[in-house]
Design a protein around this motif. Sequence first.
Motif, PDB file in Angstrom:
ATOM      1  N   ASP A 261      41.589 -12.918  55.362  1.00  0.00           N
ATOM      2  CA  ASP A 261      41.059 -12.024  56.394  1.00  0.00           C
ATOM      3  C   ASP A 261      40.351 -10.807  55.806  1.00  0.00           C
ATOM      4  OD1 ASP A 261      42.292 -13.546  58.519  1.00  0.00           O
ATOM      5  OD2 ASP A 261      44.198 -12.729  57.778  1.00  0.00           O
ATOM      6  N   ILE A 262      40.937 -10.276  54.744  1.00  0.00           N
ATOM      7  CA  ILE A 262      40.498  -8.967  54.253  1.00  0.00           C
ATOM      8  C   ILE A 262      40.394  -8.972  52.730  1.00  0.00           C
ATOM      9  CG2 ILE A 262      41.216  -6.518  54.005  1.00  0.00           C
ATOM     10  CD1 ILE A 262      40.341  -7.094  56.843  1.00  0.00           C
ATOM     11  N   GLY A 263      39.324  -8.371  52.219  1.00  0.00           N
ATOM     12  CA  GLY A 263      39.223  -8.096  50.794  1.00  0.00           C
ATOM     13  C   GLY A 263      39.495  -6.622  50.567  1.00  0.00           C
ATOM     14  N   VAL A 264      40.453  -6.345  49.712  1.00  0.00           N
ATOM     15  CA  VAL A 264      40.767  -4.949  49.395  1.00  0.00           C
ATOM     16  C   VAL A 264      40.044  -4.647  48.083  1.00  0.00           C
ATOM     17  CG1 VAL A 264      42.585  -3.275  48.953  1.00  0.00           C
ATOM     18  CG2 VAL A 264      43.021  -5.241  50.469  1.00  0.00           C
ATOM     19  N   VAL A 265      39.003  -3.847  48.171  1.00  0.00           N
ATOM     20  CA  VAL A 265      38.154  -3.654  46.996  1.00  0.00           C
ATOM     21  C   VAL A 265      38.819  -2.679  46.042  1.00  0.00           C
ATOM     22  CG1 VAL A 265      35.897  -2.852  46.197  1.00  0.00           C
ATOM     23  CG2 VAL A 265      36.090  -4.195  48.308  1.00  0.00           C
TER      24      VAL A 265
ATOM     25  N   PHE B 230      36.664  -5.333  52.860  1.00  0.00           N
ATOM     26  CA  PHE B 230      35.711  -6.438  53.022  1.00  0.00           C
ATOM     27  C   PHE B 230      36.221  -7.403  54.087  1.00  0.00           C
ATOM     28  CE2 PHE B 230      33.362  -6.742  48.665  1.00  0.00           C
ATOM     29  CZ  PHE B 230      32.614  -5.634  49.018  1.00  0.00           C
ATOM     30  N   ILE B 231      35.291  -7.957  54.844  1.00  0.00           N
ATOM     31  CA  ILE B 231      35.633  -9.082  55.722  1.00  0.00           C
ATOM     32  C   ILE B 231      34.766 -10.273  55.316  1.00  0.00           C
ATOM     33  CG2 ILE B 231      36.377  -7.658  57.673  1.00  0.00           C
ATOM     34  CD1 ILE B 231      33.588  -8.184  58.921  1.00  0.00           C
ATOM     35  N   PRO B 232      35.266 -11.489  55.591  1.00  0.00           N
ATOM     36  CA  PRO B 232      34.499 -12.668  55.166  1.00  0.00           C
ATOM     37  C   PRO B 232      33.177 -12.791  55.923  1.00  0.00           C
ATOM     38  CG  PRO B 232      36.452 -13.319  56.430  1.00  0.00           C
ATOM     39  CD  PRO B 232      36.539 -11.840  56.215  1.00  0.00           C
ATOM     40  N   CYS B 233      32.194 -13.377  55.275  1.00  0.00           N
ATOM     41  CA  CYS B 233      30.943 -13.725  55.966  1.00  0.00           C
ATOM     42  C   CYS B 233      30.604 -15.175  55.627  1.00  0.00           C
ATOM     43  CB  CYS B 233      29.815 -12.767  55.594  1.00  0.00           C
ATOM     44  SG  CYS B 233      29.437 -12.668  53.851  1.00  0.00           S
ATOM     45  N   ARG B 234      29.980 -15.825  56.565  1.00  0.00           N
ATOM     46  CA  ARG B 234      29.784 -17.285  56.468  1.00  0.00           C
ATOM     47  C   ARG B 234      28.969 -17.655  55.233  1.00  0.00           C
ATOM     48  NH1 ARG B 234      26.984 -19.510  61.559  1.00  0.00           N
ATOM     49  NH2 ARG B 234      25.188 -18.596  60.508  1.00  0.00           N
ATOM     50  N   GLY B 235      29.556 -18.534  54.425  1.00  0.00           N
ATOM     51  CA  GLY B 235      28.854 -19.044  53.252  1.00  0.00           C
ATOM     52  C   GLY B 235      28.584 -17.985  52.197  1.00  0.00           C
ATOM     53  N   GLY B 236      29.132 -16.806  52.404  1.00  0.00           N
ATOM     54  CA  GLY B 236      28.869 -15.734  51.452  1.00  0.00           C
ATOM     55  C   GLY B 236      27.452 -15.197  51.553  1.00  0.00           C
ATOM     56  N   VAL B 237      26.758 -15.635  52.595  1.00  0.00           N
ATOM     57  CA  VAL B 237      25.332 -15.335  52.732  1.00  0.00           C
ATOM     58  C   VAL B 237      25.109 -13.906  53.203  1.00  0.00           C
ATOM     59  CG1 VAL B 237      23.387 -15.803  54.260  1.00  0.00           C
ATOM     60  CG2 VAL B 237      24.567 -17.689  53.094  1.00  0.00           C
ATOM     61  N   SER B 238      24.203 -13.216  52.542  1.00  0.00           N
ATOM     62  CA  SER B 238      23.791 -11.896  53.011  1.00  0.00           C
ATOM     63  C   SER B 238      22.342 -11.672  52.628  1.00  0.00           C
ATOM     64  CB  SER B 238      24.672 -10.811  52.395  1.00  0.00           C
ATOM     65  OG  SER B 238      24.315  -9.539  52.911  1.00  0.00           O
TER      66      SER B 238
END
Lengths: 465, 465
Positions: free
Chosen positions: A258-262, A429-437
């Motif tokens: 769910d969450i990335g803790v940077v 951080f929150i996930p995004c589809r396919g890592g795409v940005s």
Amino acid sequence: MVPGSRRRFHLDGALLSAMVRRDRQAAGEIPDLQGLGPGPWRPGLGIRDSGFDDGDSAVDGERVWRELETLASFSDAPAPAVTRIVFDEMDLRARAYIKALCAEASLLVHEDAVGNTFARWLGRDPKLPPVATGSHCDAIPNAGRFDGTVGVLGGLEAIRALQRAGCQPRRSIDLVLFTSEEPTRFGIGCLGSRLLAAALDPSVGDTLTSNGESLNKIRASTGFSGALNDVPLQTGAYAAFVELHIEQGPILERLKLDIGVVTAIAAPASLRIFIEGEGGHAGAVLMPDRHDAFLAAAEIALAVEAAARSTGSSDTVATCGVCELFPGAINSVPSRARLEIDVRDIDPARRDSVLAKIRRASDDVASRRGVTVRSEPINADPPALCAQPIIDAIVSACDARQLRYLRMISRAYHDSLFMSRIAPAGMIFIPCRGGVSHRPDEYASPDAIAHGTADVGRYARFAGA
Amino acid sequence: MVPGSRRRFHLDGALLSAMVRRDRQAAGEIPDLQGLGPGPWRPGLGIRDSGFDDGDSAVDGERVWRELETLASFSDAPAPAVTRIVFDEMDLRARAYIKALCAEASLLVHEDAVGNTFARWLGRDPKLPPVATGSHCDAIPNAGRFDGTVGVLGGLEAIRALQRAGCQPRRSIDLVLFTSEEPTRFGIGCLGSRLLAAALDPSVGDTLTSNGESLNKIRASTGFSGALNDVPLQTGAYAAFVELHIEQGPILERLKLDIGVVTAIAAPASLRIFIEGEGGHAGAVLMPDRHDAFLAAAEIALAVEAAARSTGSSDTVATCGVCELFPGAINSVPSRARLEIDVRDIDPARRDSVLAKIRRASDDVASRRGVTVRSEPINADPPALCAQPIIDAIVSACDARQLRYLRMISRAYHDSLFMSRIAPAGMIFIPCRGGVSHRPDEYASPDAIAHGTADVGRYARFAGA
């Protein structure tokens, strides 16, 4: 900082030693590469802040989603793409929309000379340094709708959720909208936060240009006419800063977290390379007589890739995103080329070794092809380590809500890179589809955004708001 | 054709078998590579046309030089660079200037639907097919002042010199100004002469575009509104065509020669390559996950160079003059790239083998990098052989004036490539400094231009004018 809290922050120097992969570790496994700390599946470490509500229900995810949609409509590119260049009309309209939302939430809005915008929810003790959250709303050409904006509108919704829950924060809470996180217009990223952190001399107002017009002239024409000297904030102006952001990488989605803790933000460096060869008629100049600037550029671009791959660490990335040729005609041998190169690593020494390799390769290309190669650094920033108390606060927020999280580094750089110089800082951080940005198909789910938004509110509480 | 002349032209089919280097010849010596014929230092072969003046003194080289200077002032780029894009204001002003000079010389000017301009000195027998000379006046971005223009203003001065010498030509003499020899605006070179030779379907008026506007719309807006169907000339419309041009290569200067007698014009081919990869954030997409369109383009560009060099013949040249990236931001992995490639050879089979190598390399890059590569041919023209009687006429003109000449091929293509399809055609080259062309420092000396101009007049006489 937070008297009476069960968790005390130690903001002066108690920084986390970077959770970076050790040199001999294999480069295959993402958890290793990400310096997997306590691990996402360990039983919760969280310490509940006594008397603190679980604000889940308070977050209006649907509203954030709608606001993200509206914000995306301020774009120079047709949907789903978003193009929003700083100080262009669409940027100004986006800012106006966000300021209107802030006013609606009774936040006090002020702007500095470069357009950084601060919207404050006054705390019970307004003399204490506020806690802050925020991000940016400019977008590179043909980008998506979530980069930056999730941190702005999510941050705003976190404040509104706390308001609706009847909280009376002790410290003020600021929502910050940073100017020009993207380098599109002036060639340098994080323009607003660099100036806030005094990491950029105010003389850039004259030296940074866009199509021949200075930053000072452009900002003045859009109403931001104060002195850039007034932009820097004092260290300690904020008790804490957290930025909510999409991961812009594939890891959280792959690991179903769910969450990335940077824990740290990679060290970015960028440079321009100018190649001067010899032009001529494409039909007439014999192959052995050529000094083709584009072919030199092509070799340098491939050397950039090879240099990044040569470190053996997937924490190293390097990109050549701009290549411009002169005269740029099908029947003319290119006489000049300009490359723009971006190199990042969590380890600044390793990053600098990549830069050195690029320089050596450029020299080699120059002498082999009989062209001149000149390189001009744009920036070479050190990495930022997130503040341990902030990391702890975010971890606690995740634990409290039983969100699955991962300690990770950010390869992308963010305004937090510079905010970390003047305040204890961290990122969610929150996930995004396919890592795409940085693409029109950039996507983060409403659920993911709601989770992140709730975490921001919780962080703010943990941080003493 | 020229009753009573000691030299008769045999214009129907008596073409020179190409003076091309034989396969086993070494690639080192320029005379070999150029198919050195009788050789520049052999005693003159010329046969004086009885009663024909040596018109040397009649050529006003100074005037041509001044007119070239004036013409160069019609430019979108600051001097010494010349940028003159077809149908743009500077092109129209240049045309107006040339037409005024023609009118001053009492030539009858008419223009066709695509803007090809014909200025006629009426002969004693206006029913005979005229002889013609001419070239173009458009210039690619950041080019020089001699490419094309020498053939236009030199051709005009040749006519004026004959007028001043009191000649009364039997055949009319046409000065032709071709539209858009350069491919800058519509992506295809020799637009005007292709249409004249019916080598291009008139439907291109709708399909060729510049910034989204069709050729038909653009030409109409500048006053050229007739039907493109009316542009093609009948075969035989001209008794002969000769184009005076700077060599755009180093050979004449290196060998200290006055004139290049062109025997053949290389076979040009050009294509666009579209690469579609995957974009993303320059900081976030891991190196092994990338499908970078620019890196694929870089490899293809280097493969283009390798393919040209692989033939072992210096008659093969290939150039990648255009590379455009999308989105073209420093912090974004390029998702798309477009290349424009130009391949030329005097041997069409060898040229096609280079094209095949480029295709194979593109396929390899596509599968290795996980990108799609699509290539779109722009043109693939056969080479043109110059007409033997024209070659003989130019050689005779050189001999008569004791100019040192070399039979050579043209690697650059010219409007003559298409004029050769409807008339016996040839080219007169003059040396240019360092072989440089398509650059601001392009230079041909006043003497060289005067020699070439005198040769044009003499050719016209030999050709029966």
